[in-house]
Design a protein around this motif. Sequence first.
Motif, mmCIF file in Angstrom:
data_model
loop_
_atom_site.group_PDB
_atom_site.id
_atom_site.type_symbol
_atom_site.label_atom_id
_atom_site.label_comp_id
_atom_site.label_asym_id
_atom_site.label_seq_id
_atom_site.Cartn_x
_atom_site.Cartn_y
_atom_site.Cartn_z
ATOM 1 N N THR A 305 0.838 -1.190 0.000
ATOM 2 C CA THR A 305 0.000 0.000 0.000
ATOM 3 C C THR A 305 0.877 1.246 0.000
ATOM 4 O OG1 THR A 305 -1.731 -1.146 1.246
ATOM 5 C CG2 THR A 305 -1.801 1.260 1.230
ATOM 6 N N PHE A 306 0.632 2.124 -0.964
ATOM 7 C CA PHE A 306 1.391 3.356 -1.081
ATOM 8 C C PHE A 306 0.473 4.534 -0.793
ATOM 9 C CE2 PHE A 306 3.719 0.247 -3.425
ATOM 10 C CZ PHE A 306 5.043 0.572 -3.229
ATOM 11 N N TYR A 307 0.951 5.455 0.033
ATOM 12 C CA TYR A 307 0.147 6.595 0.439
ATOM 13 C C TYR A 307 0.647 7.869 -0.231
ATOM 14 C CZ TYR A 307 -1.303 3.325 4.073
ATOM 15 O OH TYR A 307 -1.782 2.221 4.736
ATOM 16 N N CYS A 308 -0.227 8.855 -0.270
ATOM 17 C CA CYS A 308 0.124 10.137 -0.876
ATOM 18 C C CYS A 308 0.862 10.992 0.148
ATOM 19 C CB CYS A 308 -1.136 10.857 -1.335
ATOM 20 S SG CYS A 308 -2.087 9.968 -2.578
ATOM 21 N N PRO A 309 1.985 11.599 -0.240
ATOM 22 C CA PRO A 309 2.781 12.378 0.715
ATOM 23 C C PRO A 309 2.233 13.786 0.944
ATOM 24 C CG PRO A 309 3.902 12.257 -1.392
ATOM 25 C CD PRO A 309 2.677 11.409 -1.521
ATOM 26 N N LEU A 310 2.388 14.241 2.172
ATOM 27 C CA LEU A 310 2.064 15.611 2.560
ATOM 28 C C LEU A 310 3.360 16.323 2.905
ATOM 29 C CD1 LEU A 310 0.149 17.911 3.620
ATOM 30 C CD2 LEU A 310 0.267 16.751 5.844
ATOM 31 N N LEU A 311 3.573 17.492 2.301
ATOM 32 C CA LEU A 311 4.728 18.317 2.629
ATOM 33 C C LEU A 311 4.311 19.423 3.585
ATOM 34 C CD1 LEU A 311 6.461 18.903 -0.848
ATOM 35 C CD2 LEU A 311 6.727 16.961 0.719
ATOM 36 N N ARG A 321 -5.183 10.581 2.419
ATOM 37 C CA ARG A 321 -5.993 9.670 1.622
ATOM 38 C C ARG A 321 -7.398 10.237 1.462
ATOM 39 N NH1 ARG A 321 -5.547 4.257 5.042
ATOM 40 N NH2 ARG A 321 -5.278 5.763 6.723
ATOM 41 N N LEU A 322 -8.029 9.915 0.358
ATOM 42 C CA LEU A 322 -9.460 10.173 0.194
ATOM 43 C C LEU A 322 -10.183 8.883 0.524
ATOM 44 C CD1 LEU A 322 -9.530 12.264 -3.117
ATOM 45 C CD2 LEU A 322 -9.817 13.092 -0.768
ATOM 46 N N ILE A 323 -10.959 8.912 1.590
ATOM 47 C CA ILE A 323 -11.704 7.735 2.036
ATOM 48 C C ILE A 323 -13.176 8.104 2.053
ATOM 49 C CG2 ILE A 323 -12.021 6.024 3.856
ATOM 50 C CD1 ILE A 323 -9.211 6.602 4.805
ATOM 51 N N GLY A 324 -13.920 7.555 1.101
ATOM 52 C CA GLY A 324 -15.332 7.917 1.006
ATOM 53 C C GLY A 324 -15.474 9.397 0.742
ATOM 54 N N ASP A 325 -16.174 10.084 1.642
ATOM 55 C CA ASP A 325 -16.390 11.523 1.463
ATOM 56 C C ASP A 325 -15.484 12.351 2.356
ATOM 57 O OD1 ASP A 325 -17.459 10.917 3.909
ATOM 58 O OD2 ASP A 325 -19.398 11.888 3.573
ATOM 59 N N ALA A 326 -14.322 11.785 2.723
ATOM 60 C CA ALA A 326 -13.429 12.491 3.635
ATOM 61 C C ALA A 326 -12.013 12.530 3.097
ATOM 62 C CB ALA A 326 -13.438 11.822 5.014
ATOM 63 N N LEU A 327 -11.366 13.678 3.298
ATOM 64 C CA LEU A 327 -9.930 13.803 3.120
ATOM 65 C C LEU A 327 -9.308 13.559 4.490
ATOM 66 C CD1 LEU A 327 -7.249 14.643 1.776
ATOM 67 C CD2 LEU A 327 -7.888 17.029 2.215
ATOM 68 N N VAL A 328 -8.601 12.449 4.613
ATOM 69 C CA VAL A 328 -8.008 12.072 5.894
ATOM 70 C C VAL A 328 -6.505 12.363 5.843
ATOM 71 C CG1 VAL A 328 -7.609 10.217 7.555
ATOM 72 C CG2 VAL A 328 -9.758 10.295 6.254
ATOM 73 N N ILE A 329 -6.068 13.208 6.763
ATOM 74 C CA ILE A 329 -4.666 13.641 6.825
ATOM 75 C C ILE A 329 -4.033 13.012 8.055
ATOM 76 C CG2 ILE A 329 -3.131 15.645 6.986
ATOM 77 C CD1 ILE A 329 -5.603 17.287 5.888
ATOM 78 N N GLU A 330 -2.922 12.329 7.857
ATOM 79 C CA GLU A 330 -2.261 11.639 8.960
ATOM 80 C C GLU A 330 -0.824 12.145 9.075
ATOM 81 O OE1 GLU A 330 -2.711 7.520 8.006
ATOM 82 O OE2 GLU A 330 -4.849 7.497 8.479
ATOM 83 N N PRO A 331 -0.565 13.087 9.972
ATOM 84 C CA PRO A 331 0.806 13.599 10.142
ATOM 85 C C PRO A 331 1.693 12.561 10.818
ATOM 86 C CG PRO A 331 -0.870 15.073 11.095
ATOM 87 C CD PRO A 331 -1.537 13.768 10.838
ATOM 88 N N PHE A 332 2.994 12.711 10.595
ATOM 89 C CA PHE A 332 3.969 11.848 11.264
ATOM 90 C C PHE A 332 4.326 12.381 12.650
ATOM 91 C CE2 PHE A 332 5.651 10.722 6.811
ATOM 92 C CZ PHE A 332 4.744 9.680 6.702
ATOM 93 N N GLY A 333 3.924 13.585 12.952
ATOM 94 C CA GLY A 333 4.208 14.186 14.252
ATOM 95 C C GLY A 333 3.208 15.300 14.493
ATOM 96 N N LYS A 334 3.317 15.956 15.640
ATOM 97 C CA LYS A 334 2.395 17.027 15.993
ATOM 98 C C LYS A 334 2.611 18.242 15.090
ATOM 99 C CE LYS A 334 0.450 15.087 19.644
ATOM 100 N NZ LYS A 334 -1.007 14.810 19.720
ATOM 101 N N LEU A 335 1.516 18.763 14.568
ATOM 102 C CA LEU A 335 1.555 20.020 13.835
ATOM 103 C C LEU A 335 1.173 21.146 14.777
ATOM 104 C CD1 LEU A 335 -0.290 19.030 10.515
ATOM 105 C CD2 LEU A 335 2.170 19.019 10.959
ATOM 106 N N THR A 366 -5.369 9.704 13.146
ATOM 107 C CA THR A 366 -4.460 9.421 14.245
ATOM 108 C C THR A 366 -3.040 9.750 13.823
ATOM 109 O OG1 THR A 366 -5.887 7.653 14.998
ATOM 110 C CG2 THR A 366 -3.619 7.632 15.801
ATOM 111 N N VAL A 367 -2.347 10.498 14.639
ATOM 112 C CA VAL A 367 -0.971 10.864 14.330
ATOM 113 C C VAL A 367 -0.140 9.613 14.251
ATOM 114 C CG1 VAL A 367 1.080 12.080 15.143
ATOM 115 C CG2 VAL A 367 -1.168 13.118 15.394
ATOM 116 N N ILE A 368 0.572 9.445 13.127
ATOM 117 C CA ILE A 368 1.432 8.289 12.958
ATOM 118 C C ILE A 368 2.736 8.562 13.699
ATOM 119 C CG2 ILE A 368 2.663 6.851 11.290
ATOM 120 C CD1 ILE A 368 0.533 7.543 9.251
ATOM 121 N N ALA A 369 3.017 7.781 14.721
ATOM 122 C CA ALA A 369 4.179 8.025 15.562
ATOM 123 C C ALA A 369 5.463 7.751 14.809
ATOM 124 C CB ALA A 369 4.094 7.171 16.803
#
Length: 369
Positions: A305-311, A321-335, A366-369
């Motif tokens: 599984t390959f995910y789209c990167p966020l800069l 990711r686009l999941i159904g009707d949601a844009l789900v953003i998963e940071p690698f750390g706290k923003l 969920t923040v990806i640790a």
Amino acid sequence: MTRTKPAATAPVLGTRALNRATLERQLLLRRSPMPPAAAVEHLVGLQGQEVKPPYHALAARLDGFTPEALSGLLERRETVRIVTLRSTIHLHTADDALTLRPLVQPARTRELNLFRHGLVGVDPERLAALARELVETEPRTMRHLREALSAEWPEADPQALAVAARCTLPLVQVTPRGLWGRGAQVALTTAEHWLGRAAEPAAAPDSAVLRYLAAFGPASVKDMQTWCGLTRMRPVFERLRPRLVTFRDERGTELFDLPEAPRPDPDTPAPPRFLPEFDNLLLSHADRTRVVPPANKGRTWQANTFYCPLLVDGFLAGVWRLIGDALVIEPFGKLTAAQGGEVAEEGARMLRVLYGESSYDIRFGTVIA
């Protein structure tokens, strides 16, 4: 040819300096008014393993972009989808498709060697001629190619036969494959047949290096080789050395660049950007630390599984990711609160550009640790 050692006095470019220089050339520090065709040419193609990535790539880079504009280029055959760099499908201008594919043909030939055990007894020239006749009579799927070629060589591996056709011939994916919002299976014909133009000589290696630096520099020889999949490019860089400037990175690696290319201040702001999976920004250097912090290496994929990167601030900072009707953003750390607001605003813009008035929620997962 004698290899010139990097001068100890060559200026050092730190990670942020390389980051900002690359983002500027990738049209990611500020959105460009370039027309889509000019952007595709400047970027020397867009990674296009799937249909949507080229659209997402240009939405992040261009001001006023619409998906219909890129679909129109494909329909008018001004751009095509073809296997070129790193043996992957790229969306190129018609001119680049006809000249870059011959340039990287040695890499396609090396790839073919991986399937040689399934091609025992197969005449390569006969296979190329038969495959060309098949796809130029009418576009063929890979399944149709496997079946037709297997009838000629029943003892060979069918998949190897189809791969051999793809490695030997410049096969393009015909529309409606690749059009925005139009599902279609992959059907192939030759670039010459689809574009109505004869094959052209390979692009000059010198020209390819200069174009690479304009879009991805400053860069090392290994960086350029990673981008295109070719080897033994050092003599080309040495030949071009009088026309280039050189730097060192913090590890002492020699970097080449165009004298007048932009190298912004390392503190230049870099807005958040939503990039597609396999974006060339993340795949076109041997040393990817200019964009990918070491702690985040390998975090845009899990298993198959390959995910789209966020800069964020110019560096890989999460996935989306686009999941159904949601844009789900998963940071690698706290923003920070400010960063979170800017990311959400950029996400909303991306959705408007590509999906119009469709209703999407924007959620921070969920923040990806």
